[in-house]
Scaffold this motif. Structure first.
Motif, mmCIF file in Angstrom:
data_model
loop_
_atom_site.group_PDB
_atom_site.id
_atom_site.type_symbol
_atom_site.label_atom_id
_atom_site.label_comp_id
_atom_site.label_asym_id
_atom_site.label_seq_id
_atom_site.Cartn_x
_atom_site.Cartn_y
_atom_site.Cartn_z
ATOM 1 N N GLU A 271 -8.343 -0.207 2.217
ATOM 2 C CA GLU A 271 -8.378 -1.337 3.072
ATOM 3 C C GLU A 271 -9.454 -2.352 2.987
ATOM 4 N N ARG B 42 0.576 -3.072 0.102
ATOM 5 C CA ARG B 42 -0.368 -3.269 1.133
ATOM 6 C C ARG B 42 -0.999 -4.808 1.015
ATOM 7 N N MET C 262 -1.260 -7.811 3.934
ATOM 8 C CA MET C 262 -2.523 -8.393 4.333
ATOM 9 C C MET C 262 -2.593 -10.036 4.042
#
Length: 318
Positions: free
Chosen positions: A191, A225, A229
Motif C-alpha cells: 500500500e 490495487r 488507488m
C-alpha cells in the motif's frame, strides 16, 4: 517521439521494449551493438539504458589498512544512448538516478541530453551502496525519486535548481518511473509502495515499468490495487527469462521476487543450464501470452545474460 505515444499507438499489436547495460569501463561497444542487432528486427518501441554512478571498492594501503574508494565501472550511459539512437534510429530511454549524483551532476546530464536531442527518461532513485544498510543520498543530491522528478519538472519549466532562469530552454523531457509488483524491498507494505507510485504519477510520470516478476497473478493483483488507488498511467510488465539453475536461489535475493512453486519444481529437475534456459524460454513465453491476452499492449524485457532467450521468446510471440 514520446514513449507514452509509442505505448498508446497500435494497441492491437503486440509490442515490446528492452533494457541494456552500458559496456564496462575500458571495453568497447561491439557486444552491446550485437545485442541490439539481434533484437532490432522485431521493431522494439524503445531501448532502455541503465546507469551506474558509483560502486565502492577497497584498496589496501601500504600500512595494511583498507581505504574505501568510489569507482564508476559502467560510465557513458548518455553517450551510449546517443550512439544507439544515431546508429539504429530506435528511441532510447536513459536512466537518470539519484544514486551517486549531485543536483548539479543531474543538471549537466539534462543539458547534455538536450544537446543530443534525447528527451525520454526513466527517473529512478537507484540502488544503495552494497555496504550501506539503507540508501544514503550523495552530498548535495536527492534522497527520493520524487525529489528528482521535481528537479526535472523545474528544468522543464526553464529553471535550474537554484532558481536561475535557463536562457535557452530546449525540448522538454518526458519520463517514466519504476514500480514493484511485489513491493520495493525497503517498503513496509504494498500500500505504501503504491502511494509513492501515485505521487510520482501526480508529479508528472507518464508510465511505469515494473521490476521483473515470474508470477503473473502478482502483477494482475498489483494492477488491480493500483487502479483502485487512482493510478491510471500505463504500467508495462518487466520480464526476464530464467537462464541458469543457479538463478533459483540468486534471483529472489537480488530482485526480491518470488519464484512460483510450479517454476521452482521444474527448475529443480533441470540438470544443465541448457535445460534451465529452455525452461526459462517456455515460462516467459507463457507469461507474455497470458499478459497480452489480458490486455497488456507492450512487454519490457531485461536482456542481461538472456539476449538469445529474448529473441526466441519474441519470435514465438509475434
Amino acid at each position: 517521439m514520446k514513449i507514452i505515444d509509442l505505448i498508446k499507438k497500435d494497441v492491437d499489436r503486440k509490442h515490446f521494449s528492452f533494457e541494456v547495460l552500458p559496456p564496462l569501463k575500458g571495453t568497447g561497444t561491439e557486444k552491446l551493438f550485437n545485442t541490439i542487432d539481434k533484437l532490432r528486427d522485431f521493431e522494439p518501441l524503445f531501448i532502455n539504458i541503465t546507469t551506474h554512478h558509483s560502486e565502492y571498492t577497497y584498496k589496501e594501503l601500504d600500512n595494511g589498512l583498507l581505504e574505501r574508494q568510489s569507482v564508476r565501472r559502467r560510465p557513458g550511459t548518455i553517450a551510449i544512448a546517443a550512439a544507439i539512437q544515431n546508429k539504429f534510429d530506435i528511441p532510447v530511454q536513459p536512466h537518470i538516478i539519484c544514486s551517486g549524483a549531485t543536483i548539479e551532476d543531474i543538471e549537466y546530464e539534462l543539458l547534455d541530453l538536450q544537446f543530443l536531442g534525447i528527451s525520454n527518461l526513466l527517473l529512478l532513485r537507484g540502488d544503495k551502496a552494497k555496504d550501506d544498510k539503507s540508501f544514503k543520498a550523495t552530498n548535495g543530491g536527492h534522497l527520493h525519486t520524487t525529489d528528482l522528478i521535481k528537479q526535472v519538472n523545474k528544468f522543464n519549466d526553464g529553471f535550474f535548481e537554484d532558481g536561475t532562469k535557463i536562457k535557452c530552454s530546449g525540448q522538454k523531457f518526458d519520463y517514466g518511473v519504476a514500480c514493484y509488483p511485489e513491493k520495493h524491498e525497503e517498503s513496509p507494505n504494498i500500500e505504501m509502495d503504491l502511494k509513492y507510485l501515485k505521487e510520482k504519477q501526480d508529479l508528472g510520470a507518464e508510465y511505469a515499468v515494473t521490476q521483473l516478476f515470474y508470477d503473473n497473478n502478482k502483477f494482475f493483483s498489483f494492477i488491480k490495487r493500483a487502479r483502485e488507488m487512482g493510478i491510471t498511467i500505463p504500467i508495462i510488465p518487466g520480464i526476464k527469462p530464467f537462464t541458469k539453475t543457479s538463478q533459483l536461489n540468486i534471483v529472489p535475493k537480488t530482485f526480491h521476487c518470488d519464484i512460483p512453486d510450479e517454476l521452482a519444481r521444474e527448475a529443480i529437475k533441470c540438470e544443465t543450464d541448457d535445460e534451465a534456459k529452455q525452461l526459462g524460454i517456455e515460462w516467459a513465453t507463457s507469461q507474455c501470452e497470458e499478459l497480452y491476452k489480458a490486455g497488456v499492449h507492450s512487454v519490457h524485457f531485461y536482456t542481461v545474460s538472456a539476449v538469445d532467450s529474448v529473441r526466441k521468446i519474441v519470435n514465438k510471440l509475434l
